[in-house]
Write a protein that holds these residues in place. Structure first.
Motif, short mmCIF file in Angstrom:
data_model
loop_
_atom_site.label_atom_id
_atom_site.label_comp_id
_atom_site.label_asym_id
_atom_site.label_seq_id
_atom_site.Cartn_x
_atom_site.Cartn_y
_atom_site.Cartn_z
N SER A 1 -6.91 4.89 -6.01
CA SER A 1 -6.49 6.27 -5.81
C SER A 1 -5.24 6.58 -6.62
O SER A 1 -5.11 7.67 -7.21
CB SER A 1 -6.24 6.55 -4.33
N ALA A 2 -4.30 5.62 -6.65
CA ALA A 2 -3.05 5.85 -7.37
C ALA A 2 -3.29 6.00 -8.87
O ALA A 2 -2.63 6.82 -9.53
CB ALA A 2 -2.08 4.70 -7.11
N GLN B 1 -6.05 2.03 -2.27
CA GLN B 1 -4.94 2.88 -2.70
C GLN B 1 -4.61 2.68 -4.17
O GLN B 1 -4.17 3.62 -4.85
CB GLN B 1 -3.70 2.59 -1.85
N SER C 1 0.99 4.05 -2.97
CA SER C 1 0.62 5.42 -2.63
C SER C 1 1.77 6.39 -2.89
O SER C 1 1.59 7.42 -3.56
CB SER C 1 0.20 5.49 -1.16
N GLN D 1 -8.39 12.91 -4.92
CA GLN D 1 -8.05 11.56 -4.46
C GLN D 1 -8.49 11.32 -3.03
O GLN D 1 -8.83 10.19 -2.66
CB GLN D 1 -6.55 11.29 -4.64
N ALA E 1 -10.99 8.25 -1.91
CA ALA E 1 -10.63 7.32 -0.84
C ALA E 1 -11.75 7.20 0.19
O ALA E 1 -12.04 6.10 0.69
CB ALA E 1 -9.33 7.77 -0.16
N THR F 1 0.83 -1.20 0.00
CA THR F 1 0.00 0.00 0.00
C THR F 1 0.86 1.25 0.00
O THR F 1 0.61 2.20 -0.76
CB THR F 1 -0.91 0.02 1.24
#
Length: 551
Positions: free
Chosen positions: A415-416, A412, A259, A445, A449, A255
């Motif tokens: 989000s990434a 994540q 991230s 982002q 999340a 993670t």
């Protein structure tokens, strides 16, 4: 929250607040020393930011999410956990030391990748800064390891107060730099530029920055002797029972890698602006770079660092205990309480930063009105995601309390993907607008999340108090909105909407405007909180009021 938890949160919040205020002073002094939109300022910011990003990339998530639950479990052992914690700490410290050695050895290629769009001279200075700053990685790790041991034993205050030492040392270093070499003066070239930079400049500036991090870590050795653990180096790691923890650590590491690689990419994109700046300066157009983006990020995350993180750190122990007892209701109750209480501060602060973004940007502009306005615009954009930063963090603590590191990893990843896509889009626009695109990426982002975390928590915990959470956030948002109208009126009266106004005359007048306007807005906010009956405000202030009443 329980009284002891609230008091611990207040102590931690106080330490974080003092540290952040000193951090602002340090940042302000750096803008005086180097400027806000200069090549030297950006290059130093890149090198001094990378150690923290790399540390979090390879180890930060593991230490924060894994150590506390394991230490709490070990407390049930006959020796109070001394043997287990000694082995765990030895393993963690050995690992972070090895990582630091490798990173320092690879300083030049790392800078080469991160600063691929910098000029050759800029990359050379960045690499020299990196050799001074990259050893910080080990001491960030040591600080986190020692701090998490203290947190797991209920000694929360030192962990949040230690960065105060860091900032004091760094401030002394920047003041020494200004006293010895002078403040930045814009010219062609500026007083402090690639052409005029000397090894002595590097020693004072980068050396003091690293010394501050060293002191921040070592000061935690003082309280560590008082928590009842007999700790000593132990290198026999077999049979520790870390099988489940190793799996958890692996997912947590993954993670962190996903991230922070995404955020390292954003830093790389921002560094590209520094390489493109010269063409615009010839036209008399200042453009923001890495330093300005980091200033905006520091400001927008302040409420989370002072309030949200303090509350979440204390609640994490309660969450871990509830999870180990299969108490889903208790887990949801802790999350709900934390989100509701934190919202009182995070929403208001985000709105206040948007209202006073111009004067606040001017404070960190190095005295340039145009640069100040640009920083304010970036700050206004990034602040939209401020409350969601705390919400996402607290929701993530629930997963780690359940020793579930897979879910945060998958969240994540989504989000990434968003971060990289948005960062790439920002890199393709005119360099004058890149930083604003990156600021928006931070905000979006955080929102994503929160949405993904909520979907999982709703399935896992059922009703974790969503109605109460939404109700509190709505009333706090309304109180913040009406107080913002009052704040905007105060800003207008102080000349905040024209460069000829009082607010824009200097960094001092900008600071005065932010303070005066902020106080007016805060008073109005308190009144509207009473009108909308936000009881969580009293819970936020309860430990402070109780302590004052005792005196």
């Amino acid at each position: 929250m329980a009284r002891n938890g609230a008091l611990s949160s207040a102590i931690m919040a106080a330490g974080t607040m003092v540290s952040r205020v000193l951090g602002f002073v340090k940042t302000f002094l750096i803008t005086i020393a180097l400027g806000s939109a200069t090549a030297v300022g950006d290059v130093f910011e890149i090198a001094n930011t990378l150690p923290n990003l790399i540390y979090v990339l390879v180890a930060g998530g593991i230490f924060n999410a894994v150590l506390v639950p394991q230490i709490i479990k070990a407390a049930k052992h006959d020796d109070g956990g001394s043997d287990f914690v000694s082995r765990l700490m030895t393993l963690a410290i050995t690992g972070i030391f090895a990582v630091t050695v490798v990173v320092v050895a690879c300083a030049w290629p790392i800078i080469g990748v991160m600063g691929s769009k910098l000029t050759a001279d800029q990359r050379e200075l960045a690499a020299i800064f990196a050799l001074w700053c990259f050893p910080q990685i080990f001491f960030y790790g040591l600080y986190t390891i020692l701090g998490q041991v203290l947190n797991a034993r209920g000694a929360f205050g030192w962990f949040m107060w230690a960065p105060v030492i860091n900032n004091i040392v760094a401030i002394a270093g920047v003041l020494s730099f200004i006293g010895m070499f002078g403040r930045q003066q814009m010219g062609n070239p500026p007083l402090h530029s690639l052409e005029t930079w000397t090894p002595a400049n590097t020693l004072v500036l980068a050396g003091s920055a690293t010394l501050g991090v060293v002191c921040q870590a070592l000061v935690l050795l003082i309280p560590l002797r008082k928590v009842g653990l007999k700790l000593r180096p132990k290198f026999k790691w077999r049979g520790m029972g870390l099988g489940d923890s190793a799996k958890l650590a692996g997912w947590t590491l993954a993670t962190g890698v996903v991230s922070n690689l995404a955020f390292l990419y954003l830093t790389k994109v921002a560094a590209g602006v520094t390489g493109a700046r010269e063409a615009y300066l010839d036209q008399g157009i200042p453009i923001l770079g890495v330093a300005a983006l980091n200033y905006s990020s520091m400001l927008y995350s302040l409420p989370h660092g002072v309030i949200g993180l303090s509350i979440a750190t204390v609640l994490f122990n309660r969450m871990s205990e509830a999870s180990q007892g299969d108490d889903s209701a208790g887990l949801g109750k802790a999350l709900s309480a934390g989100l509701r209480v934190a919202s009182v501060a995070t929403i208001f602060c985000a709105v206040a930063l948007i209202v006073f973004a111009g004067p606040v940007g001017m404070i960190f502009s190095g005295g340039d009105r145009v640069v100040g306005a640009q920083i304010g615009q970036a700050l206004a954009v990034i602040s939209l995601g401020g409350p969601f930063l705390t919400i996402a963090f607290m929701m993530g603590r629930v997963f780690y309390a359940q020793e579930d590191a897979k879910t945060p990893f998958y969240i994540q990843v989504f989000s990434a993907v968003l971060i990289v896509a948005a960062g790439y889009a920002a890199s393709r626009v005119d360099a004058r607008y890149t930083i604003f695109g990156l600021a928006g990426t931070y905000a979006v982002q955080n929102i994503l999340a929160v949405y993904l975390s909520h979907r999982v928590l709703k399935r896992r915990l059922g009703n974790y108090g969503q109605r109460d959470i939404v109700n509190t956030h709505a009333r706090v948002a309304l109180a913040s909105f009406f107080s913002a109208l009052v704040g905007a009126l105060a800003l207008w009266m102080l000349g905040g909407y024209t460069f000829t106004g009082f607010a824009w005359q200097s960094q001092i007048t900008a600071f005065s405007t932010a303070i005066i306007g902020g106080i007016v807005m805060a008073v109005a906010y308190y009144a509207f909180l009473q009108i909308f009956r936000v009881k969580e405000f009293d819970q936020l202030l309860e430990p402070i009021q109780r302590k004052l009443s005792r005196r």
